[in-house]
Design a protein around this motif. Structure first.
Motif, mmCIF file in Angstrom:
data_model
loop_
_atom_site.group_PDB
_atom_site.id
_atom_site.type_symbol
_atom_site.label_atom_id
_atom_site.label_comp_id
_atom_site.label_asym_id
_atom_site.label_seq_id
_atom_site.Cartn_x
_atom_site.Cartn_y
_atom_site.Cartn_z
ATOM 1 N N ALA A 48 -26.013 11.066 0.848
ATOM 2 C CA ALA A 48 -25.777 9.997 2.433
ATOM 3 C C ALA A 48 -24.866 8.420 1.951
ATOM 4 O O ALA A 48 -23.684 8.034 2.542
ATOM 5 N N ALA A 49 -25.486 8.119 0.536
ATOM 6 C CA ALA A 49 -24.813 6.164 0.683
ATOM 7 C C ALA A 49 -23.627 6.972 0.343
ATOM 8 O O ALA A 49 -23.029 5.757 -0.057
ATOM 9 N N ASP A 50 -23.097 8.011 -0.592
ATOM 10 C CA ASP A 50 -21.907 7.532 -1.543
ATOM 11 C C ASP A 50 -21.360 8.399 -0.354
ATOM 12 O O ASP A 50 -20.021 8.487 -0.282
ATOM 13 N N MET A 51 -21.193 9.292 0.853
ATOM 14 C CA MET A 51 -20.214 9.604 1.909
ATOM 15 C C MET A 51 -20.395 8.168 2.855
ATOM 16 O O MET A 51 -19.446 8.621 3.812
ATOM 17 N N LEU A 52 -20.860 7.270 2.985
ATOM 18 C CA LEU A 52 -20.853 6.445 3.852
ATOM 19 C C LEU A 52 -19.408 5.992 4.057
ATOM 20 O O LEU A 52 -18.899 5.265 4.535
ATOM 21 N N PRO A 53 -18.767 5.111 2.977
ATOM 22 C CA PRO A 53 -17.649 3.894 2.354
ATOM 23 C C PRO A 53 -16.542 5.495 3.046
ATOM 24 O O PRO A 53 -15.956 5.246 4.066
ATOM 25 N N TYR A 54 -17.035 6.825 2.786
ATOM 26 C CA TYR A 54 -16.229 7.611 3.323
ATOM 27 C C TYR A 54 -15.622 8.066 4.432
ATOM 28 O O TYR A 54 -14.510 8.158 5.485
ATOM 29 N N LEU A 55 -17.155 7.763 5.738
ATOM 30 C CA LEU A 55 -16.941 8.205 6.844
ATOM 31 C C LEU A 55 -16.250 6.604 7.354
ATOM 32 O O LEU A 55 -15.947 6.979 8.389
ATOM 33 N N LEU A 56 -16.581 5.044 6.943
ATOM 34 C CA LEU A 56 -16.139 4.565 7.385
ATOM 35 C C LEU A 56 -14.350 4.737 6.958
ATOM 36 O O LEU A 56 -13.689 3.955 8.275
ATOM 37 N N LEU A 57 -13.578 4.806 5.966
ATOM 38 C CA LEU A 57 -12.901 5.047 6.152
ATOM 39 C C LEU A 57 -12.098 6.167 6.675
ATOM 40 O O LEU A 57 -11.098 5.788 7.721
ATOM 41 N N MET A 58 -12.718 6.375 7.364
ATOM 42 C CA MET A 58 -12.609 8.091 8.434
ATOM 43 C C MET A 58 -12.190 7.328 9.522
ATOM 44 O O MET A 58 -11.782 7.617 10.508
ATOM 45 N N ALA A 59 -12.966 6.565 9.589
ATOM 46 C CA ALA A 59 -13.633 6.212 11.359
ATOM 47 C C ALA A 59 -11.994 4.845 11.732
ATOM 48 O O ALA A 59 -11.975 4.815 12.811
ATOM 49 N N VAL A 60 -11.581 4.172 10.423
ATOM 50 C CA VAL A 60 -10.483 3.642 10.420
ATOM 51 C C VAL A 60 -9.282 4.888 10.877
ATOM 52 O O VAL A 60 -8.641 4.420 11.203
ATOM 53 N N VAL A 61 -9.319 5.636 9.993
ATOM 54 C CA VAL A 61 -7.998 6.044 10.192
ATOM 55 C C VAL A 61 -7.759 6.909 11.139
ATOM 56 O O VAL A 61 -7.092 7.408 12.227
ATOM 57 N N LEU A 62 -9.678 7.669 12.323
ATOM 58 C CA LEU A 62 -9.494 7.519 13.569
ATOM 59 C C LEU A 62 -8.790 6.930 14.875
ATOM 60 O O LEU A 62 -8.238 6.701 15.603
ATOM 61 N N ALA A 63 -9.295 5.865 14.112
ATOM 62 C CA ALA A 63 -9.173 3.968 14.904
ATOM 63 C C ALA A 63 -7.519 4.129 15.168
ATOM 64 O O ALA A 63 -6.778 3.767 16.299
ATOM 65 N N VAL A 64 -7.142 4.210 14.260
ATOM 66 C CA VAL A 64 -5.293 4.167 14.105
ATOM 67 C C VAL A 64 -4.880 5.283 14.649
ATOM 68 O O VAL A 64 -3.764 4.687 14.824
ATOM 69 N N ALA A 65 -5.033 5.884 14.253
ATOM 70 C CA ALA A 65 -4.983 7.604 15.042
ATOM 71 C C ALA A 65 -5.719 7.392 16.504
ATOM 72 O O ALA A 65 -3.949 7.490 17.834
ATOM 73 N N THR A 66 -5.863 6.769 17.079
ATOM 74 C CA THR A 66 -6.217 6.542 18.333
ATOM 75 C C THR A 66 -5.231 5.612 19.312
ATOM 76 O O THR A 66 -4.726 5.311 20.046
ATOM 77 N N LEU A 67 -4.983 4.638 17.966
ATOM 78 C CA LEU A 67 -4.714 3.309 18.683
ATOM 79 C C LEU A 67 -2.822 3.951 18.738
ATOM 80 O O LEU A 67 -1.809 3.658 19.651
ATOM 81 N N VAL A 68 -2.722 4.732 17.717
ATOM 82 C CA VAL A 68 -0.967 5.394 18.023
ATOM 83 C C VAL A 68 -1.011 6.230 19.688
ATOM 84 O O VAL A 68 0.040 6.506 20.099
#
Length: 464
Positions: A168-188
Motif C-alpha cells: 500500500a505504501a509503494d502504491m500511494l505515489p502511483y495513486l497520487l499520479l493517477m489522481a493527477v492524470v484523472l484531474a488533467v483528464a477532467t480539466l480537458v
C-alpha cells in the motif's frame, strides 16, 4: 466559480468520483495483493509441511522423531513467527520447534483422515495470529503397530499484514499520479464539454454588439434545440422591430403633412401683414419637426437594429459637421480647433455618428464664447474630447446633463432633447460619456466609443 457554476458542479462531481474511484482501487488492489501473498504463503507452508512429514519417523522407543530436523533457522529463533509442532493422539505438543519457546499451537479437535491437510487461523504465542497447516500421519513401527500423529506448521500472519502495508505504501505515489492524470483528464473534459456553451455566449455577444444577426447552427446536437429557439426568438424580435419601424415611419409621414400645412399657414399670415404670428407658427412647426426627427433616431438606436459591422470615420464626420456649422449664426464666429489622427474609426454607423457629434458640436457652438476644441485619441477605445469656453455647468449639475427635456439655462432656445439623444446613442453602442467643467471655463464632454472589429474578430464572430 460560485455554487451555481456549471463548471464548479462538474469539478465537484469529478473530484468526488475520482476520490471514490481511488479509494476503491486502493482497497481492491490491497485486498488482491493480500490474497495473492496469502496463497503464496499457504503454498510455502505446504512445502514445509511436506518436508516435515518426509523426515518424520518412529524411534526405537516408539516415539516420533525428525531425522534430520528442519534446517530453516527461523524455527530455532524464539517467537520468530515460524513454527512447527507434532502432536500425538493423546500427547499434545509431543515435539515442537524451539521458536515456540514454552508455548504450543492449540490445534482444534477436528476429524482428519490420513494424508488430509487442514488450514486454520489460530492464536499463537505472544498474541500472534497464525496461519496453520496440519496433516494426520500414520507412523508404522517395526513390529507392525501404527501410531497416529498430527503434524502442523505455522507462520505469523503479521508477515502477511506487513507485506500488504508495504505494498500500500509503494502504491500511494502511483495513486497520487493517477489522481493527477484523472484531474488533467477532467480539466480537458470539462473544457471540451463547456466549449460549445462558450461559443454560444460569444455568438450572443456578437449579436448584441451588432456583429452578427443569428447564431450559427454548427453546434452539438444537445444544444441544437436551444440554438433553434434563440434563433426563432431573434427572428421574431427582428420582425417586431421591422413592424415598429414601419409604424414609426408611417407616423412620421403622417405628421409631415400637418407640419407642411402649418408652414403654409405661416407664410399666408406673413403675406397678410402678421409677421409675429407667422414667426410663432414657423417656430412651432420647426420644433415639432425636430422632435419627430429626433424621436425617430431615438427609436432606431434603442431598437438595436444597426448593420453589422458598424463602422464610421471620425475625421470625415467632424469635417462634414463643421462645414455645416460654420454657415450657421452660432458657429460662424467660433474658432474650431481640431486634433484628429487620420483614419480613426468607431463602431457606429455614419448616420448615428453624425447625429451624436452633431448634437454635441451644436451644443458647444451654442454656448461657446469664441472657441471649441476637439481632440481625438485612438487606443483600445476611441476617446473624443469636446471642450468649449462658454459659461460651463456647475460640477454638481454635470451628472444630470442628458436627462430627457432637461434645460439648465432657459436663455438659449432648445428642447433639451439633444443631449438625451446623445446618451441614447452612446448607450446603444456600448460607449461612455461624461460631462465635467473645463479647466478655465466652459464644459468638457468626454466620449469613449468602441473601435470596429478587425477582420479576424469578424471571422471569429461569424464562426461562433
Amino acid at each position: 466559480m460560485g455554487r451555481r457554476s456549471l463548471r464548479a458542479r462538474l469539478w465537484l462531481g469529478a473530484a468526488i468520483s475520482i476520490a471514490i474511484a481511488l479509494v476503491v482501487a486502493a482497497a481492491g488492489l490491497s485486498r488482491l495483493f493480500e490474497a495473492h501473498v496469502e496463497r503464496r504463503l499457504d503454498a510455502e507452508l505446504d512445502v514445509q509441511l511436506d518436508q516435515l512429514v518426509a523426515t518424520l519417523a518412529l524411534g526405537v522407543d516408539g516415539q516420533p522423531l525428525l531425522t534430520p530436523p528442519p534446517t530453516d533457522p527461523r524455527f530455532d529463533v524464539p517467537l520468530s513467527g515460524r513454527y512447527w509442532q507434532i502432536d500425538g493422539i493423546s500427547s499434545p505438543g509431543m515435539l515442537r520447534s524451539r521458536s515456540l519457546w514454552d508455548g504450543v499451537i492449540a490445534l482444534p479437535p477436528d476429524p482428519l483422515r490420513p494424508g488430509q491437510v487442514h488450514a486454520h487461523r489460530l492464536p499463537g504465542p505472544d498474541g500472534q495470529r497464525l496461519l496453520v497447516r496440519e496433516r494426520l500421519v500414520l507412523l508404522r513401527a517395526g513390529d507392525g503397530t501404527q501410531q497416529r500423529v498430527r503434524v502442523a506448521v505455522a507462520m505469523a500472519r503479521a508477515e502477511l499484514v506487513a507485506a500488504r502495508n508495504a505494498f500500500a505504501a509503494d502504491m500511494l505515489p502511483y495513486l497520487l499520479l493517477m489522481a493527477v492524470v484523472l484531474a488533467v483528464a477532467t480539466l480537458v473534459q470539462v473544457h471540451t464539454g463547456l466549449a460549445p456553451l462558450e461559443r454560444v455566449r460569444l455568438g450572443v455577444e456578437a449579436i448584441r454588439s451588432g456583429h452578427a444577426r443569428r447564431l450559427a447552427e454548427h453546434h452539438p446536437e444537445e444544444l441544437r434545440p436551444l440554438i433553434d429557439e434563440l434563433n426563432a426568438l431573434l427572428d421574431a424580435r427582428a420582425q417586431a422591430l421591422e413592424r415598429a419601424r414601419a409604424w414609426t415611419a408611417d407616423l412620421a409621414h403622417g405628421l409631415k403633412t400637418p407640419l407642411s400645412a402649418l408652414a403654409g399657414d405661416a407664410e399666408r399670415l406673413r403675406t397678410r401683414g402678421e409677421p409675429a404670428l407667422a414667426a410663432d407658427l414657423e417656430q412651432l412647426a420647426e420644433t415639432m419637426r425636430r422632435r419627430v426627427d429626433r424621436e425617430l433616431i431615438r427609436a432606431r438606436v434603442r431598437s438595436g437594429a444597426r448593420p453589422a459591422p458598424a463602422r464610421a470615420e471620425v475625421g470625415a464626420a467632424v469635417d462634414a459637421l463643421l462645414r455645416t456649422l460654420e454657415r450657421t449664426p452660432a458657429g460662424r464666429g467660433i474658432d474650431w480647433q481640431v486634433w484628429i489622427p487620420p483614419e480613426v474609426e468607431v463602431a457606429l454607423t455614419p448616420d448615428d455618428l453624425l447625429e451624436l457629434l452633431g448634437n454635441l458640436l451644436e451644443n458647444a457652438a451654442k454656448w461657446a464664447r469664441s472657441s471649441v476644441r476637439i481632440e481625438v485619441e485612438a487606443g483600445e477605445r476611441v476617446s473624443i474630447l469636446i471642450i468649449d469656453d462658454g459659461p460651463g455647468v456647475a460640477a454638481d449639475q454635470c451628472s444630470r446633463l442628458g436627462e430627457r427635456g432637461l434645460r439648465l439655462d432657459e436663455r438659449k432656445e432648445g428642447t433639451g432633447l439633444g443631449l438625451a439623444i446623445v446618451r441614447d446613442i452612446v448607450d446603444a453602442y456600448g460607449g461612455g460619456i461624461g460631462f465635467e467643467p473645463a479647466e478655465r471655463s466652459g464644459l468638457m464632454v468626454r466620449l469613449s466609443l468602441p473601435q470596429p472589429p478587425s477582420l479576424t474578430e469578424r471571422l471569429s464572430a461569424n464562426d461562433a
